[in-house]
Design an enzyme around this catalytic site. Sequence first.
Site, short mmCIF file in Angstrom:
data_model
loop_
_atom_site.label_atom_id
_atom_site.label_comp_id
_atom_site.label_asym_id
_atom_site.label_seq_id
_atom_site.Cartn_x
_atom_site.Cartn_y
_atom_site.Cartn_z
N THR A 232 0.86 -1.20 0.00
CA THR A 232 0.00 0.00 0.00
C THR A 232 0.89 1.25 0.00
O THR A 232 0.42 2.33 0.31
CB THR A 232 -0.94 0.04 1.23
OG1 THR A 232 -0.13 0.05 2.42
CG2 THR A 232 -1.88 -1.13 1.28
N ARG A 234 4.11 2.42 -2.43
CA ARG A 234 4.26 3.00 -3.76
C ARG A 234 4.52 1.85 -4.73
O ARG A 234 5.28 0.92 -4.41
CB ARG A 234 5.42 4.00 -3.82
CG ARG A 234 5.11 5.35 -3.18
CD ARG A 234 4.05 6.16 -3.94
NE ARG A 234 3.79 7.44 -3.33
CZ ARG A 234 2.81 7.70 -2.47
NH1 ARG A 234 1.96 6.74 -2.10
NH2 ARG A 234 2.63 8.91 -1.98
N GLU A 263 0.60 3.44 -12.28
CA GLU A 263 -0.78 3.79 -11.93
C GLU A 263 -1.21 5.15 -12.47
O GLU A 263 -2.41 5.40 -12.62
CB GLU A 263 -0.99 3.75 -10.41
CG GLU A 263 -0.28 4.86 -9.64
CD GLU A 263 -0.56 4.80 -8.13
OE1 GLU A 263 -0.44 3.72 -7.54
OE2 GLU A 263 -0.88 5.86 -7.57
N HIS A 295 -5.42 2.95 -5.19
CA HIS A 295 -4.81 3.98 -4.33
C HIS A 295 -5.87 4.65 -3.44
O HIS A 295 -6.02 5.87 -3.44
CB HIS A 295 -4.07 5.02 -5.17
CG HIS A 295 -2.92 5.64 -4.43
ND1 HIS A 295 -1.70 5.87 -5.00
CD2 HIS A 295 -2.80 6.08 -3.15
CE1 HIS A 295 -0.88 6.42 -4.11
NE2 HIS A 295 -1.53 6.55 -2.99
N GLN A 296 -6.59 3.83 -2.70
CA GLN A 296 -7.65 4.38 -1.84
C GLN A 296 -7.32 4.25 -0.35
O GLN A 296 -8.17 4.53 0.49
CB GLN A 296 -8.99 3.70 -2.15
CG GLN A 296 -9.10 2.25 -1.71
CD GLN A 296 -10.48 1.67 -1.93
OE1 GLN A 296 -10.81 1.24 -3.03
NE2 GLN A 296 -11.31 1.64 -0.90
N PHE A 298 -5.66 6.05 1.59
CA PHE A 298 -5.80 7.32 2.34
C PHE A 298 -7.25 7.79 2.44
O PHE A 298 -7.54 8.73 3.17
CB PHE A 298 -5.01 8.42 1.61
CG PHE A 298 -5.70 8.88 0.34
CD1 PHE A 298 -5.64 8.12 -0.80
CD2 PHE A 298 -6.44 10.05 0.31
CE1 PHE A 298 -6.29 8.52 -1.97
CE2 PHE A 298 -7.11 10.47 -0.84
CZ PHE A 298 -7.02 9.69 -1.99
P1 NAD Z 1 7.08 7.33 7.57
O1 NAD Z 1 8.09 8.28 7.04
O2 NAD Z 1 6.41 7.63 8.87
O3 NAD Z 1 7.73 5.87 7.69
C1 NAD Z 1 8.52 5.31 6.71
C2 NAD Z 1 9.49 4.35 7.39
O4 NAD Z 1 10.23 3.66 6.38
C3 NAD Z 1 10.51 5.06 8.30
O5 NAD Z 1 10.50 4.46 9.57
C4 NAD Z 1 11.84 4.86 7.59
O6 NAD Z 1 12.93 4.73 8.49
C5 NAD Z 1 11.56 3.56 6.86
N1 NAD Z 1 12.47 3.33 5.74
C6 NAD Z 1 13.12 4.23 4.95
N2 NAD Z 1 13.88 3.59 4.05
C7 NAD Z 1 13.71 2.27 4.28
C8 NAD Z 1 14.23 1.10 3.68
N3 NAD Z 1 15.11 1.17 2.66
N4 NAD Z 1 13.84 -0.09 4.15
C9 NAD Z 1 12.97 -0.19 5.18
N5 NAD Z 1 12.44 0.89 5.78
C10 NAD Z 1 12.81 2.09 5.34
O7 NAD Z 1 6.01 7.15 6.40
P2 NAD Z 1 4.49 6.67 6.53
O8 NAD Z 1 3.61 7.85 6.81
O9 NAD Z 1 4.42 5.48 7.41
O10 NAD Z 1 4.19 6.24 5.01
C11 NAD Z 1 4.87 5.17 4.39
C12 NAD Z 1 4.58 5.20 2.91
O11 NAD Z 1 3.19 4.92 2.71
C13 NAD Z 1 4.77 6.57 2.24
O12 NAD Z 1 6.12 6.77 1.83
C14 NAD Z 1 3.86 6.50 1.06
O13 NAD Z 1 4.58 6.01 -0.05
C15 NAD Z 1 2.81 5.45 1.46
N6 NAD Z 1 1.45 6.01 1.56
C16 NAD Z 1 0.45 5.42 0.87
C17 NAD Z 1 -0.84 5.91 0.95
C18 NAD Z 1 -2.00 5.26 0.24
O14 NAD Z 1 -3.06 5.88 0.10
N7 NAD Z 1 -1.88 4.03 -0.22
C19 NAD Z 1 -1.09 7.03 1.74
C20 NAD Z 1 -0.05 7.60 2.46
C21 NAD Z 1 1.24 7.09 2.37
#
Ligand code: NAD
Length: 332
Positions: A232, A234, A263, A295-296, A298
Amino acid sequence: MNIVFFSTKPYDKKYFEASNKNFNNNIRFVDPHLSLETIDLIDDAPAICVFVNDVLDKPVLSKLKDRGVQLIALRCAGFNNINLEAAHELGLKVVRVPAYSPHAVAEHTVGLMLSLNRKIHRAYIRVRDGNFSLNGLLGFNFSGRTVGIIGTGKIGSIVARMLVAFGMKVLAYDPYPNPECEQLGISYVGKDELLEKSDVVTLHCPLTDETHHLIDESALSIMKDNVMLINTSRGAMLDTHAIIKGLKSKKIGYLGLDVYEQEDDLFFEDLSWEIIQDDVFERLLTFPNVLVTAHQGFFTSDALKNIADTTLKSIGEFEHRQKLTNELASVN
Ligand code: NAD
């Protein structure tokens, strides 16, 4: 302040118009994605607001600068779609919404897991068709199984908490272990160990050069047979061609996606009357053990309200020359 919103959907309009009652900006909502061709829709606006599939590469950023744009507000958390280095070189300010509702995405993630396991999406159709047979709907207990969480930031740590409550053994991989997760008794292990030992693998790290195609043929080769894989985060964190091979060989037993590498040509649009040209995506949809949402993750009312309030607050800070609380100040 004049702001132009790209990639606007009716729900963006609804939540931003409601929030803007507290800010009184002059917002112009336009439907198209931001691109070199659509930049001309900006008419005397120092700020623009964009979403996940608006691509802000160097040529687009340069043209934005030429048109007098000073602030780019991403109404999302991820920022892989903007060349931050180029934005900073051009003196463009960039803000985002770092945490509008990690619960929304975490809950959707667990929803995908449950649906795939117990085949709820297939049972729904079956029962409506008067077919009450259980053949093919066999699931397994999450309790006692091992889940591997890659990335335990805001979203991953909530997923971890939920899955601990299910009685799962939770393994995590993150270069920066989260003390909250450690307190839950979650074990941080190396990425390969996580991949080898997990019955379910779920991705919650950002898309970076390092995480691009994180799950490729070599990662799949060390994963358990019949593994459940959930993304969920990217789309480009999965090598989709390798994933299709993994589905065909039954290495992957369940695949839940809320994001897809290509996407931007598909998601957020009603293409139900179109011939989809993306053969890779269409192949994914033919597997009975694949569940894709567009992509829902959020998409909850709570998150949309937070996105609107936070974005307009950031724009207000910019207008009043205050410190930008949610500025993306550096590439890291
Ligand atoms: P966040 O920044 O709070 O957490 C990301 C975590 O990933 C951090 O703890 C970081 O240390 C870790 N990280 C960085 N590089 C890494 C690696 N190489 N291997 C393992 N871990 C690693 O972010 P979040 O708010 O938890 O969001 C995570 C992701 O979710 C976002 O980057 C975004 O792509 C995705 N997202 C998707 C939706 C959706 O609607 N599907 C909505 C919001 C965010």
